[in-house]
Design a protein around this motif. Structure first.
Motif, PDB file in Angstrom:
ATOM      1  N   VAL A   1       0.832  -1.199   0.000  1.00 38.77           N
ATOM      2  CA  VAL A   1       0.000   0.000   0.000  1.00 38.77           C
ATOM      3  C   VAL A   1       0.869   1.254   0.000  1.00 38.77           C
ATOM      4  O   VAL A   1       0.623   2.211  -0.744  1.00 38.77           O
ATOM      5  CB  VAL A   1      -0.956  -0.012   1.206  1.00 38.77           C
ATOM      6  CG1 VAL A   1      -1.612   1.357   1.407  1.00 38.77           C
ATOM      7  CG2 VAL A   1      -2.032  -1.079   1.021  1.00 38.77           C
ATOM      8  N   ALA A   2       1.898   1.273   0.829  1.00 39.69           N
ATOM      9  CA  ALA A   2       2.778   2.443   0.898  1.00 39.69           C
ATOM     10  C   ALA A   2       3.465   2.702  -0.438  1.00 39.69           C
ATOM     11  O   ALA A   2       3.586   3.856  -0.879  1.00 39.69           O
ATOM     12  CB  ALA A   2       3.807   2.250   2.012  1.00 39.69           C
ATOM     13  N   ARG A   3       3.910   1.640  -1.096  1.00 39.12           N
ATOM     14  CA  ARG A   3       4.570   1.808  -2.399  1.00 39.12           C
ATOM     15  C   ARG A   3       3.620   2.405  -3.427  1.00 39.12           C
ATOM     16  O   ARG A   3       3.996   3.255  -4.230  1.00 39.12           O
ATOM     17  CB  ARG A   3       5.094   0.461  -2.908  1.00 39.12           C
ATOM     18  CG  ARG A   3       6.394   0.010  -2.281  1.00 39.12           C
ATOM     19  CD  ARG A   3       7.007  -1.119  -3.084  1.00 39.12           C
ATOM     20  NE  ARG A   3       6.111  -2.268  -3.206  1.00 39.12           N
ATOM     21  CZ  ARG A   3       6.076  -3.282  -2.350  1.00 39.12           C
ATOM     22  NH1 ARG A   3       6.890  -3.293  -1.297  1.00 39.12           N
ATOM     23  NH2 ARG A   3       5.235  -4.291  -2.528  1.00 39.12           N
ATOM     24  N   ALA A   4       2.366   1.946  -3.417  1.00 42.90           N
ATOM     25  CA  ALA A   4       1.400   2.433  -4.401  1.00 42.90           C
ATOM     26  C   ALA A   4       1.016   3.891  -4.147  1.00 42.90           C
ATOM     27  O   ALA A   4       0.882   4.682  -5.080  1.00 42.90           O
ATOM     28  CB  ALA A   4       0.155   1.549  -4.394  1.00 42.90           C
ATOM     29  N   LEU A   5       0.857   4.274  -2.877  1.00 36.40           N
ATOM     30  CA  LEU A   5       0.389   5.619  -2.557  1.00 36.40           C
ATOM     31  C   LEU A   5       1.479   6.678  -2.677  1.00 36.40           C
ATOM     32  O   LEU A   5       1.169   7.855  -2.889  1.00 36.40           O
ATOM     33  CB  LEU A   5      -0.190   5.655  -1.140  1.00 36.40           C
ATOM     34  CG  LEU A   5      -1.583   5.060  -0.942  1.00 36.40           C
ATOM     35  CD1 LEU A   5      -2.004   5.201   0.514  1.00 36.40           C
ATOM     36  CD2 LEU A   5      -2.605   5.737  -1.853  1.00 36.40           C
ATOM     37  N   GLN A   6       2.735   6.288  -2.525  1.00 39.40           N
ATOM     38  CA  GLN A   6       3.795   7.293  -2.496  1.00 39.40           C
ATOM     39  C   GLN A   6       3.882   8.087  -3.800  1.00 39.40           C
ATOM     40  O   GLN A   6       4.339   9.235  -3.811  1.00 39.40           O
ATOM     41  CB  GLN A   6       5.138   6.635  -2.192  1.00 39.40           C
ATOM     42  CG  GLN A   6       5.671   5.727  -3.287  1.00 39.40           C
ATOM     43  CD  GLN A   6       6.987   5.076  -2.899  1.00 39.40           C
ATOM     44  OE1 GLN A   6       7.520   5.335  -1.814  1.00 39.40           O
ATOM     45  NE2 GLN A   6       7.518   4.233  -3.772  1.00 39.40           N
ATOM     46  N   HIS A   7       3.413   7.527  -4.905  1.00 33.09           N
ATOM     47  CA  HIS A   7       3.448   8.228  -6.180  1.00 33.09           C
ATOM     48  C   HIS A   7       2.378   9.316  -6.275  1.00 33.09           C
ATOM     49  O   HIS A   7       2.432  10.157  -7.186  1.00 33.09           O
ATOM     50  CB  HIS A   7       3.258   7.241  -7.327  1.00 33.09           C
ATOM     51  CG  HIS A   7       4.306   6.174  -7.375  1.00 33.09           C
ATOM     52  ND1 HIS A   7       5.623   6.421  -7.681  1.00 33.09           N
ATOM     53  CD2 HIS A   7       4.234   4.840  -7.124  1.00 33.09           C
ATOM     54  CE1 HIS A   7       6.313   5.302  -7.636  1.00 33.09           C
ATOM     55  NE2 HIS A   7       5.500   4.322  -7.305  1.00 33.09           N
ATOM     56  N   TYR A   8       1.419   9.300  -5.351  1.00 29.47           N
ATOM     57  CA  TYR A   8       0.307  10.243  -5.419  1.00 29.47           C
ATOM     58  C   TYR A   8       0.274  11.208  -4.248  1.00 29.47           C
ATOM     59  O   TYR A   8      -0.630  12.035  -4.168  1.00 29.47           O
ATOM     60  CB  TYR A   8      -1.020   9.471  -5.463  1.00 29.47           C
ATOM     61  CG  TYR A   8      -1.135   8.562  -6.658  1.00 29.47           C
ATOM     62  CD1 TYR A   8      -1.683   9.020  -7.845  1.00 29.47           C
ATOM     63  CD2 TYR A   8      -0.670   7.252  -6.605  1.00 29.47           C
ATOM     64  CE1 TYR A   8      -1.786   8.193  -8.952  1.00 29.47           C
ATOM     65  CE2 TYR A   8      -0.768   6.418  -7.709  1.00 29.47           C
ATOM     66  CZ  TYR A   8      -1.323   6.895  -8.873  1.00 29.47           C
ATOM     67  OH  TYR A   8      -1.419   6.071  -9.974  1.00 29.47           O
ATOM     68  N   CYS A   9       1.229  11.099  -3.340  1.00 31.85           N
ATOM     69  CA  CYS A   9       1.214  11.898  -2.122  1.00 31.85           C
ATOM     70  C   CYS A   9       2.511  12.684  -1.978  1.00 31.85           C
ATOM     71  O   CYS A   9       3.587  12.216  -2.361  1.00 31.85           O
ATOM     72  CB  CYS A   9       1.032  11.004  -0.891  1.00 31.85           C
ATOM     73  SG  CYS A   9      -0.573  10.160  -0.837  1.00 31.85           S
TER      74      CYS A   9
ATOM     75  N   ASP B   1      -1.097  14.781  -3.523  1.00 28.51           N
ATOM     76  CA  ASP B   1      -0.427  15.714  -4.428  1.00 28.51           C
ATOM     77  C   ASP B   1      -1.484  16.352  -5.322  1.00 28.51           C
ATOM     78  O   ASP B   1      -2.047  15.693  -6.196  1.00 28.51           O
ATOM     79  CB  ASP B   1       0.614  14.963  -5.266  1.00 28.51           C
ATOM     80  CG  ASP B   1       1.428  15.898  -6.158  1.00 28.51           C
ATOM     81  OD1 ASP B   1       1.041  17.078  -6.279  1.00 28.51           O
ATOM     82  OD2 ASP B   1       2.424  15.436  -6.740  1.00 28.51           O
ATOM     83  N   ARG B   2      -1.767  17.635  -5.113  1.00 26.86           N
ATOM     84  CA  ARG B   2      -2.817  18.321  -5.851  1.00 26.86           C
ATOM     85  C   ARG B   2      -2.285  19.074  -7.067  1.00 26.86           C
ATOM     86  O   ARG B   2      -2.992  19.882  -7.670  1.00 26.86           O
ATOM     87  CB  ARG B   2      -3.554  19.296  -4.931  1.00 26.86           C
ATOM     88  CG  ARG B   2      -4.433  18.595  -3.895  1.00 26.86           C
ATOM     89  CD  ARG B   2      -5.081  19.602  -2.969  1.00 26.86           C
ATOM     90  NE  ARG B   2      -6.092  18.999  -2.117  1.00 26.86           N
ATOM     91  CZ  ARG B   2      -7.378  18.901  -2.427  1.00 26.86           C
ATOM     92  NH1 ARG B   2      -7.792  19.338  -3.599  1.00 26.86           N
ATOM     93  NH2 ARG B   2      -8.241  18.362  -1.590  1.00 26.86           N
ATOM     94  N   SER B   3      -1.040  18.823  -7.431  1.00 21.30           N
ATOM     95  CA  SER B   3      -0.470  19.538  -8.565  1.00 21.30           C
ATOM     96  C   SER B   3      -1.052  19.092  -9.901  1.00 21.30           C
ATOM     97  O   SER B   3      -0.910  19.773 -10.914  1.00 21.30           O
ATOM     98  CB  SER B   3       1.047  19.343  -8.594  1.00 21.30           C
ATOM     99  OG  SER B   3       1.376  17.989  -8.892  1.00 21.30           O
ATOM    100  N   GLY B   4      -1.707  17.921  -9.908  1.00 19.33           N
ATOM    101  CA  GLY B   4      -2.275  17.407 -11.147  1.00 19.33           C
ATOM    102  C   GLY B   4      -1.265  16.735 -12.039  1.00 19.33           C
ATOM    103  O   GLY B   4      -1.542  16.433 -13.193  1.00 19.33           O
ATOM    104  N   LEU B   5      -0.086  16.469 -11.492  1.00 14.09           N
ATOM    105  CA  LEU B   5       0.999  15.896 -12.279  1.00 14.09           C
ATOM    106  C   LEU B   5       0.633  14.534 -12.855  1.00 14.09           C
ATOM    107  O   LEU B   5       1.083  14.159 -13.928  1.00 14.09           O
ATOM    108  CB  LEU B   5       2.251  15.775 -11.405  1.00 14.09           C
ATOM    109  CG  LEU B   5       3.521  15.199 -12.035  1.00 14.09           C
ATOM    110  CD1 LEU B   5       3.987  16.099 -13.175  1.00 14.09           C
ATOM    111  CD2 LEU B   5       4.616  15.031 -10.988  1.00 14.09           C
ATOM    112  N   TYR B   6      -0.200  13.781 -12.139  1.00 19.36           N
ATOM    113  CA  TYR B   6      -0.465  12.399 -12.527  1.00 19.36           C
ATOM    114  C   TYR B   6      -1.778  12.221 -13.275  1.00 19.36           C
ATOM    115  O   TYR B   6      -2.149  11.122 -13.622  1.00 19.36           O
ATOM    116  CB  TYR B   6      -0.476  11.501 -11.278  1.00 19.36           C
ATOM    117  CG  TYR B   6       0.797  11.590 -10.485  1.00 19.36           C
ATOM    118  CD1 TYR B   6       1.945  10.949 -10.930  1.00 19.36           C
ATOM    119  CD2 TYR B   6       0.850  12.323  -9.307  1.00 19.36           C
ATOM    120  CE1 TYR B   6       3.122  11.042 -10.215  1.00 19.36           C
ATOM    121  CE2 TYR B   6       2.031  12.408  -8.585  1.00 19.36           C
ATOM    122  CZ  TYR B   6       3.159  11.762  -9.048  1.00 19.36           C
ATOM    123  OH  TYR B   6       4.322  11.853  -8.339  1.00 19.36           O
ATOM    124  N   ASN B   7      -2.531  13.295 -13.510  1.00 15.34           N
ATOM    125  CA  ASN B   7      -3.887  13.091 -14.021  1.00 15.34           C
ATOM    126  C   ASN B   7      -4.301  14.184 -15.003  1.00 15.34           C
ATOM    127  O   ASN B   7      -5.408  14.681 -14.934  1.00 15.34           O
ATOM    128  CB  ASN B   7      -4.871  13.023 -12.836  1.00 15.34           C
ATOM    129  CG  ASN B   7      -6.172  12.354 -13.213  1.00 15.34           C
ATOM    130  OD1 ASN B   7      -6.213  11.552 -14.135  1.00 15.34           O
ATOM    131  ND2 ASN B   7      -7.239  12.695 -12.505  1.00 15.34           N
TER     132      ASN B   7
END
Length: 465
Positions: free
Chosen positions: A313-321, A350-356
């Protein structure tokens, strides 16, 4: 396959069938008063046809009717559902006088555990599609509560009859009495209980041989009721007995999950990870429960299983936080039938929108990134999933897949469809119950069978009259 929204307007003269876009949705949310207190107050409002629910300790949302249904399948089912939901929102007309999580437009969702291959030799294309599908349902009516505030939302295609939300409209909703299932009998599912330990033993051998570190194996039980099973009967019993869990009903999946895959709310992300279980015997005293909890907290086998799940879970979330908090040690979650090792992993979105594409990731996107976690699949993910396909011998369908809701701002809550049952579309008297166990090198097949029986108990009990 892309999402298929319904309903759509009839094509204009000369326009090919199937090319018309669905009508925009008109959404109205107003505050209501007079909703009774109690863990089942929201559930008591539900009609008997396709009830939708996500409730914990009396708070949450319920819904009924369908303003829109978005169907997807295959490896892209999450992304297709997200895209279709965003397209729907872009055309919606919304008036929200309450503005709390769960107000305005919301979609309830349920997604299959598996995404593509593994079952091709066993099912037709149509059947396979159902085993890797995803569904978002936008209800015509949503009623919710958060603390002291309750609300009602009506959602309709533009041009449809408008029903002003409020207590008066709620009072006019037609409901049939909740009915019990009568006598219920249970039979083995895809794999007989007596044969399941051998599968666990094979998984242990493969783990000790170094092929993987952990795998989660599941089994099913088939319940046949005397009368058609009313989902509301299951929901109210589960909400009463398992108040610490999230009681849900979406797309024929009904249950009370103790595991929150992800909650996204105003920039804060939370995931409750459960792995490592000990049975709580009926009639166990509080002192004995504390002794068993201490035993669980010291169990090297269970701690190992839990560590794998938290790490995934930590590995998956770290890309979005932008920042995260991962507890050093789990706590013990006490439920009526079992106790679990539990950890609440939190992060700042992360609210920068970098991933979406310029938008921060939605709760649905986060659920897609987290699924399948080691808590329901194993470690490494690919090896565990392949072993599940090879030896489990069961169609999981939507068991252990994400279930929950997403709002117009992307916030929402998604659990894992555990402690759950799948109501049959073909025969309303038939229900499939599911349970799974995390297998590591130190697992004992007989003990894992006993653990699976404990995890089946909530749904067995819910089916009681």
């Amino acid at each position: 396959m892309s999402a298929t929204p319904l309903p759509a307007p009839a094509p204009r003269p000369g326009e090919p069938a199937g090319t018309a876009e669905p009508l925009p949705l008109v959404v109205r949310t107003t505050r209501i008063d007079g909703l009774p207190d109690g863990p089942t107050a929201l559930l008591d409002l539900l009609p008997d046809t396709r009830p939708l629910a996500w409730v914990r300790r009396g708070d949450g949302i319920v819904g009924w009717g369908e303003a829109l249904r978005l169907e997807t399948d295959g490896p892209g089912r999450f992304a297709d559902a997200e895209s279709a939901w965003q397209a729907t929102l872009a055309r919606a007309v919304v008036r929200d006088d309450v503005r709390l999580p769960g107000t305005g437009p919301v979609a309830f969702g349920t997604f299959a555990f598996d995404d593509d291959g593994g079952y091709e030799d066993h099912f037709t294309d149509d059947a396979l599609r159902g085993r890797r599908a995803g569904t978002l349902v936008v209800p015509r009516v949503v009623v919710g509560r958060r603390g002291d505030v309750a609300w009602m939302t009506t959602i309709r295609p533009a041009g449809a009859l408008d029903v002003a939300p409020g207590a008066a409209a709620l009072a006019r909703t037609r409901r049939t009495p909740v009915t019990g299932p009568g006598t219920v009998t249970f039979t083995d599912g895809a794999v007989a209980a007596q044969d399941w330990p051998a599968l666990v033993g094979e998984a242990v051998d493969r783990i000790r041989a170094g092929e993987l570190e952990k795998v989660v194996l599941a089994r099913d039980v088939v319940a046949t009721a005397e009368h058609p099973v009313d989902a509301r009967h299951l929901l109210t019993r589960l909400a009463d007995a398992y108040e610490a869990c999230w009681t849900f009903s979406v797309g024929g999946m009904v249950g009370a999950t103790p595991e929150l895959l992800v909650r996204s709310e105003k920039g804060l992300v939370t995931s409750r990870v459960l792995a490592g279980t000990i049975r709580r015997e009926p009639g166990m005293s509080d002192d004995d429960a504390l002794l068993h909890a201490a035993q669980l907290a010291r169990s090297s086998k269970d701690l190992e299983e839990h560590e794998y799940a938290v790490a995934s879970v930590a590995r998956a979330l770290q890309h979005y936080c932008t920042s995260m908090n991962v507890p050093d040690a789990p706590f013990v979650l006490h439920l009526p039938n079992v106790m679990h090792l539990a950890s609440d992993v939190t992060g700042v979105l992360d609210r920068s929108g970098l991933y979406n594409g310029g938008r921060p990731p939605s709760s649905l996107a986060l659920a897609a990134a987290l699924h399948p976690s080691a808590a329901v699949c194993g470690t490494p993910t690919v090896a565990a999933r392949e072993l599940i396909r090879e030896i489990e011998g069961m169609d999981r369908s939507r068991y252990a897949g994400p279930v929950g809701w997403v709002g117009s701002d992307g916030d929402g809550e998604w659990g894992i469809a555990l402690r759950s049952a799948e109501l049959s579309d073909d025969d309303p008297r038939h229900v499939r119950l599911f349970a799974g166990c995390g297998i590591v090198a130190a697992s004992d097949p007989a003990a894992e069978l006993a653990e699976s029986e404990a995890k089946l108990q909530p749904m067995r009990w819910a089916l009681g009259s």
